[in-house]
Scaffold this active site. Structure first.
Site, PDB file in Angstrom:
ATOM      1  N   ASP A 225     -81.395  -1.293 -48.080  1.00 24.06           N
ATOM      2  CA  ASP A 225     -80.663  -0.115 -48.556  1.00 24.06           C
ATOM      3  C   ASP A 225     -79.778  -0.597 -49.700  1.00 24.06           C
ATOM      4  O   ASP A 225     -78.952  -1.500 -49.508  1.00 24.06           O
ATOM      5  CB  ASP A 225     -79.776   0.464 -47.445  1.00 24.06           C
ATOM      6  CG  ASP A 225     -80.591   1.120 -46.330  1.00 24.06           C
ATOM      7  OD1 ASP A 225     -81.827   1.201 -46.459  1.00 24.06           O
ATOM      8  OD2 ASP A 225     -79.980   1.552 -45.338  1.00 24.06           O
ATOM      9  N   ASP A 380     -84.962  11.482 -42.112  1.00 22.58           N
ATOM     10  CA  ASP A 380     -83.657  11.052 -41.583  1.00 22.58           C
ATOM     11  C   ASP A 380     -83.179  12.056 -40.529  1.00 22.58           C
ATOM     12  O   ASP A 380     -82.290  12.875 -40.797  1.00 22.58           O
ATOM     13  CB  ASP A 380     -82.620  10.992 -42.721  1.00 22.58           C
ATOM     14  CG  ASP A 380     -83.024  10.049 -43.832  1.00 22.58           C
ATOM     15  OD1 ASP A 380     -83.292   8.879 -43.551  1.00 22.58           O
ATOM     16  OD2 ASP A 380     -83.067  10.492 -44.995  1.00 22.58           O
TER      17      ASP A 380
HETATM   18  O1  1PR Z   1     -83.016  11.621 -50.280  1.00 21.99           O
HETATM   19  O2  1PR Z   1     -85.025  11.064 -51.617  1.00 21.99           O
HETATM   20  O3  1PR Z   1     -82.747  10.497 -52.457  1.00 21.99           O
HETATM   21  O4  1PR Z   1     -83.758   9.279 -50.554  1.00 21.99           O
HETATM   22  C1  1PR Z   1     -82.639   8.600 -50.076  1.00 21.99           C
HETATM   23  C2  1PR Z   1     -83.133   7.530 -49.163  1.00 21.99           C
HETATM   24  O5  1PR Z   1     -82.011   6.734 -48.806  1.00 21.99           O
HETATM   25  C3  1PR Z   1     -83.738   8.061 -47.888  1.00 21.99           C
HETATM   26  O6  1PR Z   1     -84.917   7.335 -47.617  1.00 21.99           O
HETATM   27  C4  1PR Z   1     -82.706   7.781 -46.800  1.00 21.99           C
HETATM   28  O7  1PR Z   1     -83.319   7.375 -45.602  1.00 21.99           O
HETATM   29  C5  1PR Z   1     -81.929   6.618 -47.404  1.00 21.99           C
HETATM   30  N1  1PR Z   1     -80.507   6.659 -47.060  1.00 21.99           N
HETATM   31  C6  1PR Z   1     -79.589   7.526 -47.554  1.00 21.99           C
HETATM   32  N2  1PR Z   1     -78.378   7.229 -47.059  1.00 21.99           N
HETATM   33  C7  1PR Z   1     -78.527   6.173 -46.248  1.00 21.99           C
HETATM   34  C8  1PR Z   1     -77.457   5.495 -45.499  1.00 21.99           C
HETATM   35  O8  1PR Z   1     -77.691   4.580 -44.713  1.00 21.99           O
HETATM   36  N3  1PR Z   1     -76.231   5.943 -45.700  1.00 21.99           N
HETATM   37  N4  1PR Z   1     -80.377   4.789 -45.593  1.00 21.99           N
HETATM   38  C9  1PR Z   1     -79.866   5.802 -46.257  1.00 21.99           C
HETATM   39  C10 1PR Z   1     -81.285   4.940 -44.680  1.00 21.99           C
HETATM   40  C11 1PR Z   1     -82.292   3.909 -43.048  1.00 21.99           C
HETATM   41  C12 1PR Z   1     -83.234   2.852 -42.895  1.00 21.99           C
HETATM   42  C13 1PR Z   1     -82.561   1.665 -42.270  1.00 21.99           C
HETATM   43  C14 1PR Z   1     -83.124   1.685 -40.892  1.00 21.99           C
HETATM   44  C15 1PR Z   1     -83.092   0.376 -40.196  1.00 21.99           C
HETATM   45  N5  1PR Z   1     -81.517   3.740 -44.159  1.00 21.99           N
HETATM   46  O9  1PR Z   1     -83.926   2.524 -44.007  1.00 21.99           O
HETATM   47  O10 1PR Z   1     -82.807   0.580 -43.038  1.00 21.99           O
HETATM   48  O11 1PR Z   1     -82.430   2.677 -40.159  1.00 21.99           O
HETATM   49  O12 1PR Z   1     -81.820  -0.013 -39.935  1.00 21.99           O
HETATM   50  P1  1PR Z   1     -81.495  -1.014 -38.754  1.00 21.99           P
HETATM   51  O13 1PR Z   1     -82.701  -1.884 -38.564  1.00 21.99           O
HETATM   52  O14 1PR Z   1     -80.332  -1.822 -39.246  1.00 21.99           O
HETATM   53  O15 1PR Z   1     -81.187  -0.171 -37.577  1.00 21.99           O
HETATM   54  P2  1PR Z   1     -83.603  10.701 -51.260  1.00 21.99           P
END
Ligand code: 1PR
Length: 528
Positions: A225, A380
């Protein structure tokens, strides 16, 4: 000197990077006569067959290619670049002539397994070939396709691969070679294969090699991320249920390019970058992500996915960009797949409301040009507990083994946009199904309740989505130890599992996940 036929679709940067890493010099085909002048021609076709053949006709490349191939000049076709050698494809309704150098056609997979066939699979060698020289017997290669060749002449078959049934995964006749898999995405073994093509003088010479592959591996995906911190530095961060700040500051767990390289070397099967503030910053202005991809793809030879901000956009000067423009930039910079989050929710809502495909959504546009396999939908969702399915009649409700705070025995999974900040009246199962209908090729299934908790994947969510779609699903969020990966592969049929926090914090190594899975008889790609 290697001549590369880049007809303008998909990621050819990785092929170019691989050849340059091997000390080869690249010349790009700019005009038809460049094909006939080539000493060795590499054709990395990606995307949609009909679109490819159409462009080859428009550029007047068909006849020079046929002439070059008939003269048995050295040729390496990758994926569509190999399929083009045959007489036509079930993916092509145009009636345009293909190269037709080999007899036979390209057919869609007929299987109850997920299509596209995505991931690392083995090959069974049917004859000797110098391109396999020096490659280990248990090697797996990276595949991503929905169609496979069916040659009429079995003597051209170089390898077959098993995916529900045995299909032809590479061909060779004289100096003409084609692989369905992507050597440029298959780690050191794939690079070795390209090296053999580049440096072997006579591709017809024989070398005894013995490679016999096994089935498709479960993939382990490392996820980064990425966002700018408050000092403006681009960092890999990690949230707890999507909250990436700790004591007010954005958590900083490393630099994207360096971390991606580390995961490649440690055996990650794929690497995903999510530009998590992409929903508010337009990616084509947020050039660092393009730079990250360009730098990463120079040394990382496994598939790269990029997500965040892939949507239509009009800037402050009134200039409009389509989601396809954004995706094109990413593919050109080294991405193999793009991942759409927020925009997919809006598209699905519209599609479910009208029942009509507009043909103009980002999912449809990008999959039309680059193929379904290049379009991942990142979901999400958050759990919403209910006492009975009647409380959420519009939604896909499941009975849960983990009751809610008020002892609710049921739940549904509510979609969110903008990094979990806004909830929508749509459930994850409906979103996944709608996006599949519109042309998506894979689902990246996060879970906000589980993200960063180290408490294991949400198996109930994964099973609900898997049951609703036929495209591959990457399980994400909650991995805390090796056993969680075994659990997700034993108790669901997810094709891949993604983790972030445990890898960033070095709590669990990718190698130890793979050894653990191998010990449980789960098919994996061995770390090279
Ligand atoms: O909406 O098309 O602009 O895409 C934004 C992207 O950014 C989406 O794929 C969304 O999942 C991601 N995103 C947005 N905000 C966050 C955040 O964390 N604040 N991250 C985010 C999402 C989720 C996973 C994470 C897993 C594993 N991250 O990718 O890496 O949950 O985590 P873990 O193994 O530590 O539990 P758009």
């Amino acid at each position: 000197m290697i001549t590369v036929l880049d007809y303008g679709a998909g990621n050819v940067r990785s092929v170019v990077n691989a050849i340059e890493k091997l000390g080869g010099k690249i010349k790009s085909v700019k005009k038809p006569s460049d094909i006939l002048d080539a000493q060795k021609l590499l054709f990395p076709g990606v995307g949609n067959y009909e679109n490819m053949i159409k462009i080859l006709h428009e550029k007047n490349y068909i006849h020079p290619l046929q002439e070059y191939l008939k003269a048995d000049q050295p040729f390496f076709g990758i994926c569509l670049g190999m399929q083009a050698l045959f007489e036509g494809s079930e993916e092509d309704f145009s009636g345009n002539e293909s190269l037709g150098v080999f007899k036979g056609i390209v057919k869609r997979f007929k299987t109850r397994l997920a299509v596209p066939h995505i991931g690392w699979n083995g090959v069974n060698l049917k004859k000797d070939s110098p391109v396999f020289n020096g490659i280990a017997t248990d090697t797996k290669f990276y595949f991503v396709h929905s169609y496979h060749i069916v040659p009429e002449d079995s003597s051209v078959v170089l390898t077959t691969t098993h995916y529900d049934y045995e299909f032809v995964s590479s061909v060779q006749k004289g100096n003409i070679i084609g692989t369905q898999f992507h050597p440029e995405k298959s780690g050191n073994s794939g690079i070795k294969m390209l090296e053999n093509f580049i440096y072997q003088k006579d591709l017809k010479s024989r070398h005894k090699v013995d490679i016999k592959g096994k089935g498709l591996s479960k993939r382990i995906v490392a996820c980064l991320d990425v966002r700018a911190n408050d000092n403006g530095d681009l960092v890999v961060t990690k949230g707890d249920q999507y909250d990436v700040r700790e004591k007010g500051d954005v958590r900083n767990l490393g630099k994207p390019v360096e971390l991606a390289r580390r995961y490649y070397e440690e055996g990650a099967d794929e690497i995903t970058f999510l530009n998590i503030t992409g929903f508010r910053d337009f990616p084509l202005k947020d050039m660092p992500m393009i730079d990250v991809l360009e730098k990463t793809s120079k040394n990382v030879f496994v598939p790269l996915t990029i997500g965040g901000g892939i949507r239509d956009y009009t800037d402050s000067n009134g200039k409009s960009y389509t989601a396809l423009d954004v995706a094109t930039q990413y593919f050109r910079s080294g991405a193999d797949k793009i991942s759409i989050g927020s925009d997919a929710v809006y598209i699905a809502e519209e599609y479910l409301k009208t029942g009509k495909k507009s043909g103009k959504s980002s999912i449809e546009q990008i999959s039309r040009v680059y193929g379904n396999q290049a379009v991942v939908i990142s979901i999400d969702p958050k759990r919403v507990y209910v006492h009975s399915p009647d409380e959420a009649k519009k939604h896909h409700v499941i009975k849960t083994d983990f009751p809610g705070p008020d002892n609710e025995a049921y739940c549904w999974y509510q979609c969110t946009v903008q990094g979990g900040r806004t909830t929508r009246d749509l459930d994850a199962v409906a979103l996944a199904k709608a996006c599949q209908d519109l042309g998506a090729g894979e689902i990246l299934l996060n879970c906000i309740d589980k993200d960063g908790t180290n408490s294991g994947f949400d198996l109930e969510l994964i099973n609900a989505v898997k049951a609703a779609v036929s495209i591959p699903v990457i399980a994400s969020s909650g991995a805390g130890c090796e056993d969680h990966f075994a659990e997700v592969f034993e108790k669901t049929s997810a094709e891949a599992a993604l983790a972030a926090g445990i890898f960033h914090r070095k709590e669990v190594q990718i190698q130890s996940v793979k050894s653990y899975l191998a010990g449980r008889n789960i098919e994996i790609r061995a770390v090279e």
